[in-house]
Design an enzyme around this catalytic site. Structure first.
Site, PDB file in Angstrom:
ATOM      1  N   LYS A   1      51.666  10.066  41.913  1.00 51.06           N
ATOM      2  CA  LYS A   1      51.755  11.546  42.673  1.00 51.06           C
ATOM      3  C   LYS A   1      52.391  11.099  44.003  1.00 51.06           C
ATOM      4  O   LYS A   1      52.087   9.826  44.501  1.00 51.06           O
ATOM      5  CB  LYS A   1      50.590  12.192  42.731  1.00 51.06           C
ATOM      6  CG  LYS A   1      50.389  13.549  43.285  1.00 51.06           C
ATOM      7  CD  LYS A   1      50.767  14.400  41.601  1.00 51.06           C
ATOM      8  CE  LYS A   1      50.775  15.775  42.208  1.00 51.06           C
ATOM      9  NZ  LYS A   1      50.973  16.711  40.729  1.00 51.06           N
TER      10      LYS A   1
ATOM     11  N   GLY B   1      43.848  33.648  40.431  1.00 50.85           N
ATOM     12  CA  GLY B   1      45.107  33.063  40.743  1.00 50.85           C
ATOM     13  C   GLY B   1      46.010  33.386  39.845  1.00 50.85           C
ATOM     14  O   GLY B   1      46.260  33.053  38.723  1.00 50.85           O
ATOM     15  N   VAL B   2      46.946  34.510  40.048  1.00 52.16           N
ATOM     16  CA  VAL B   2      48.009  34.895  39.060  1.00 52.16           C
ATOM     17  C   VAL B   2      49.340  34.476  39.932  1.00 52.16           C
ATOM     18  O   VAL B   2      50.137  35.360  40.061  1.00 52.16           O
ATOM     19  CB  VAL B   2      47.757  36.501  39.067  1.00 52.16           C
ATOM     20  CG1 VAL B   2      46.801  36.648  37.961  1.00 52.16           C
ATOM     21  CG2 VAL B   2      47.869  37.137  40.307  1.00 52.16           C
ATOM     22  N   GLY B   3      49.582  33.233  40.109  1.00 51.19           N
ATOM     23  CA  GLY B   3      50.702  32.659  40.542  1.00 51.19           C
ATOM     24  C   GLY B   3      51.425  32.492  39.237  1.00 51.19           C
ATOM     25  O   GLY B   3      51.533  33.260  38.200  1.00 51.19           O
TER      26      GLY B   3
ATOM     27  N   VAL C   1      51.218  29.847  36.735  1.00 46.47           N
ATOM     28  CA  VAL C   1      50.742  29.535  35.630  1.00 46.47           C
ATOM     29  C   VAL C   1      49.701  30.705  35.230  1.00 46.47           C
ATOM     30  O   VAL C   1      49.638  31.139  34.090  1.00 46.47           O
ATOM     31  CB  VAL C   1      49.539  28.329  35.819  1.00 46.47           C
ATOM     32  CG1 VAL C   1      48.825  27.999  34.708  1.00 46.47           C
ATOM     33  CG2 VAL C   1      50.424  27.035  36.004  1.00 46.47           C
TER      34      VAL C   1
HETATM   35  P1  NAD Z   1      51.182  29.075  42.442  1.00 45.62           P
HETATM   36  O1  NAD Z   1      51.103  28.771  43.652  1.00 45.62           O
HETATM   37  O2  NAD Z   1      52.060  29.829  41.920  1.00 45.62           O
HETATM   38  O3  NAD Z   1      49.812  29.850  42.136  1.00 45.62           O
HETATM   39  C1  NAD Z   1      48.571  29.849  42.765  1.00 45.62           C
HETATM   40  C2  NAD Z   1      48.062  31.198  42.867  1.00 45.62           C
HETATM   41  O4  NAD Z   1      46.790  31.083  43.297  1.00 45.62           O
HETATM   42  C3  NAD Z   1      48.621  31.904  44.027  1.00 45.62           C
HETATM   43  O5  NAD Z   1      49.038  33.258  43.780  1.00 45.62           O
HETATM   44  C4  NAD Z   1      47.601  31.993  45.318  1.00 45.62           C
HETATM   45  O6  NAD Z   1      47.777  33.099  46.152  1.00 45.62           O
HETATM   46  C5  NAD Z   1      46.416  31.759  44.465  1.00 45.62           C
HETATM   47  N1  NAD Z   1      45.239  31.720  45.153  1.00 45.62           N
HETATM   48  C6  NAD Z   1      44.814  30.469  45.959  1.00 45.62           C
HETATM   49  N2  NAD Z   1      43.609  30.384  46.283  1.00 45.62           N
HETATM   50  C7  NAD Z   1      42.901  31.383  45.814  1.00 45.62           C
HETATM   51  C8  NAD Z   1      41.628  31.699  45.896  1.00 45.62           C
HETATM   52  N3  NAD Z   1      40.697  31.311  46.510  1.00 45.62           N
HETATM   53  N4  NAD Z   1      41.349  32.961  45.038  1.00 45.62           N
HETATM   54  C9  NAD Z   1      42.203  33.548  44.593  1.00 45.62           C
HETATM   55  N5  NAD Z   1      43.575  33.082  44.367  1.00 45.62           N
HETATM   56  C10 NAD Z   1      43.892  32.271  45.057  1.00 45.62           C
HETATM   57  O7  NAD Z   1      50.687  27.837  41.571  1.00 45.62           O
HETATM   58  P2  NAD Z   1      50.930  27.355  39.879  1.00 45.62           P
HETATM   59  O8  NAD Z   1      51.950  26.570  39.855  1.00 45.62           O
HETATM   60  O9  NAD Z   1      50.532  28.580  39.239  1.00 45.62           O
HETATM   61  O10 NAD Z   1      49.400  26.544  39.875  1.00 45.62           O
HETATM   62  C11 NAD Z   1      48.213  26.839  39.693  1.00 45.62           C
HETATM   63  C12 NAD Z   1      47.318  25.906  39.489  1.00 45.62           C
HETATM   64  O11 NAD Z   1      47.544  25.018  38.366  1.00 45.62           O
HETATM   65  C13 NAD Z   1      47.374  24.622  40.792  1.00 45.62           C
HETATM   66  O12 NAD Z   1      46.124  24.016  40.841  1.00 45.62           O
HETATM   67  C14 NAD Z   1      48.133  23.611  40.338  1.00 45.62           C
HETATM   68  O13 NAD Z   1      48.101  22.455  40.647  1.00 45.62           O
HETATM   69  C15 NAD Z   1      47.732  23.696  38.671  1.00 45.62           C
HETATM   70  N6  NAD Z   1      49.012  23.086  37.640  1.00 45.62           N
HETATM   71  C16 NAD Z   1      50.219  23.619  37.678  1.00 45.62           C
HETATM   72  C17 NAD Z   1      50.964  23.350  36.892  1.00 45.62           C
HETATM   73  C18 NAD Z   1      52.424  24.429  36.563  1.00 45.62           C
HETATM   74  O14 NAD Z   1      53.146  23.853  35.685  1.00 45.62           O
HETATM   75  N7  NAD Z   1      52.649  24.843  37.788  1.00 45.62           N
HETATM   76  C19 NAD Z   1      50.879  22.323  35.823  1.00 45.62           C
HETATM   77  C20 NAD Z   1      49.477  21.727  36.088  1.00 45.62           C
HETATM   78  C21 NAD Z   1      48.639  22.183  36.915  1.00 45.62           C
END
Ligand code: NAD
Length: 366
Positions: A91, A191-193, A195
């Site tokens: 990483k 968290g509704v980003g 993923v």
């Molecule tokens: P993202 O930034 O698109 O979404 C994360 C969401 O979580 C955001 O909308 C943020 O506002 C919200 N959030 C943060 N803290 C919060 C809290 N305390 N309460 C409620 N909501 C909160 O990120 P992502 O790409 O969707 O990734 C989400 C997680 O999955 C991360 O931990 C990331 O490391 C992990 N992950 C992602 C991938 C990928 O393909 N994107 C792969 C493996 C792991």
């Protein structure tokens, strides 16, 4: 700072931590002209080159950045090994403000540092890094994945991550409820980003009762409206009655404060490093009869996506087929944990380490 003092701080910080996490190599990259300060952590290369994304974050200290890169790269080793990939774990973190510092020259300088490692470390996107940034990095190094589909890459990995997470949730439901149908089950998605929102889509299709929360009110409203799901206040998700808690935000949400509040049978979500303390909080969940699907296994879809890009000739169908294996692997791990009376996290690490030892000894380097 005096030279003697500086030397002591650096050595104690880096080597003590490398020993604690079992790293092979930690690379410090610095470029005065662009302001680049990066750490690349190579945890283990027994199965292949260390592949893992680059995260850009305004860390409050170098120690914080170091801890983050070491924890994340170790997780990548186990994620690749348990998913049957011929990859090691690594990483990178860029220390600074992504909004102001990420110029073309900055990214290309970082690419040059990656190139200098000769393929021992391959990068991809992580927090605050996008496919467009990978394009700049890729101008200076061939050891890059996460490129846009128009350039032969695999594009956004999030839909594959969400698919694997969904399968992990189903496998855990099978173990706990005797059926993997999620119809009528209440799932709290934190968290509704990227993923989280793709996961909500799959859960809704299966008639699960989904309740969502996020730091950002507009995001919550948008996803709730799109999929017709309920919402809960950010801190209340831990207290609500639910069958499944799916953390899809940041890490360490399973801790001393939250675990005693959880009223669910399953924790299974896409976030990385969900257990604040792997051992202590793993056993706290066991004591509360909550079954935990190891995060690094069920969120491996994104890594599987970039792995297929790394192999060359990216193929979406092959990628999804590989992600489907998460279901069986998850069930095997939960059964192993039950038999051995250990946590599912320990069982997953045990299986990952077994493959690293057995296959690492016989594989021909690529
Ligand atoms: P993202 O930034 O698109 O979404 C994360 C969401 O979580 C955001 O909308 C943020 O506002 C919200 N959030 C943060 N803290 C919060 C809290 N305390 N309460 C409620 N909501 C909160 O990120 P992502 O790409 O969707 O990734 C989400 C997680 O999955 C991360 O931990 C990331 O490391 C992990 N992950 C992602 C991938 C990928 O393909 N994107 C792969 C493996 C792991």
């Amino acid at each position: 700072m005096e030279i003697k003092e500086l030397e002591t701080t650096l050595l104690e910080g880096v080597f003590a931590k490398a020993a604690q996490f079992g790293h092979e190599q930690i690379v410090h990259c610095y470029d005065e002209a662009t302001g680049l300060r990066a750490l690349i952590a190579i945890h283990n290369t027994s199965l292949g080159p260390a592949l893992g994304g680059t995260r850009m974050w305004n860390y409050s200290s170098e120690q914080e950045a170091l801890t983050d890169v070491l924890r994340l790269s170790r997780g990548m080793t186990f994620k690749a090994a348990i998913s049957g990939l011929n990859l090691g774990g690594g990483k990178a973190v860029l220390i600074g403000d992504a909004k102001t510092m990420k110029t073309e020259a900055y990214l290309r300088r970082f690419g040059k540092f990656i190139q200098s490692l000769g393929g021992k470390y391959w990068t991809a996107e992580d927090v605050n890094m996008k496919t467009a940034d990978m394009e700049y990095i890729g101008m200076e190094t061939k050891y890059v994945t996460g490129l846009p589909e128009s350039m032969g890459g695999g594009g956004d990995p999030s839909p594959v991550t969400a698919y694997g997470t969904y399968l992990g949730i189903k496998a855990t439901a099978k173990k706990v409820f005797g059926t993997d149908s999620l119809s009528g089950k209440t799932v709290g998605v934190q968290g509704v980003g990227q993923v989280g929102s793709y996961l909500v889509e799959r859960l809704v299709k299966e008639n699960a009762k989904v309740v969502i929360t996020d730091l950002f009110e507009d995001k919550v409203k948008e996803v709730a409206k799109k999929y017709g799901v309920e919402t809960v206040a950010q801190d209340k998700i831990y207290d609500m009655d639910m069958d499944i808690y799916a953390p899809c935000a940041l890490g360490a949400t399973l801790n001393d404060d939250t675990i005693p509040r959880l009223k669910c049978s399953i924790v299974a979500g896409g976030a990385n490093n969900q257990l604040k303390d792997e051992i202590k909080h793993g056993y706290m969940l066991v004591d509360r009869s909550i079954t935990y699907a190891p995060d690094f296994l069920i969120n491996a879809g994104g890594l599987i996506n970039v792995y297929n890009e790394y192999l060359g000739g990216y193929n979406r169908e092959r990628t999804y087929q590989q992600a489907e294996k998460i279901y069986d692997t998850c069930l095997n791990i939960l059964n192993l944990a039950e038999r051995e009376k250990i946590t599912s996290q320990e069982a997953a690490i045990q299986l990952a380490e077994k493959r690293m030892t057995e296959v690492g000894r016989v594989r021909i380097p690529r």
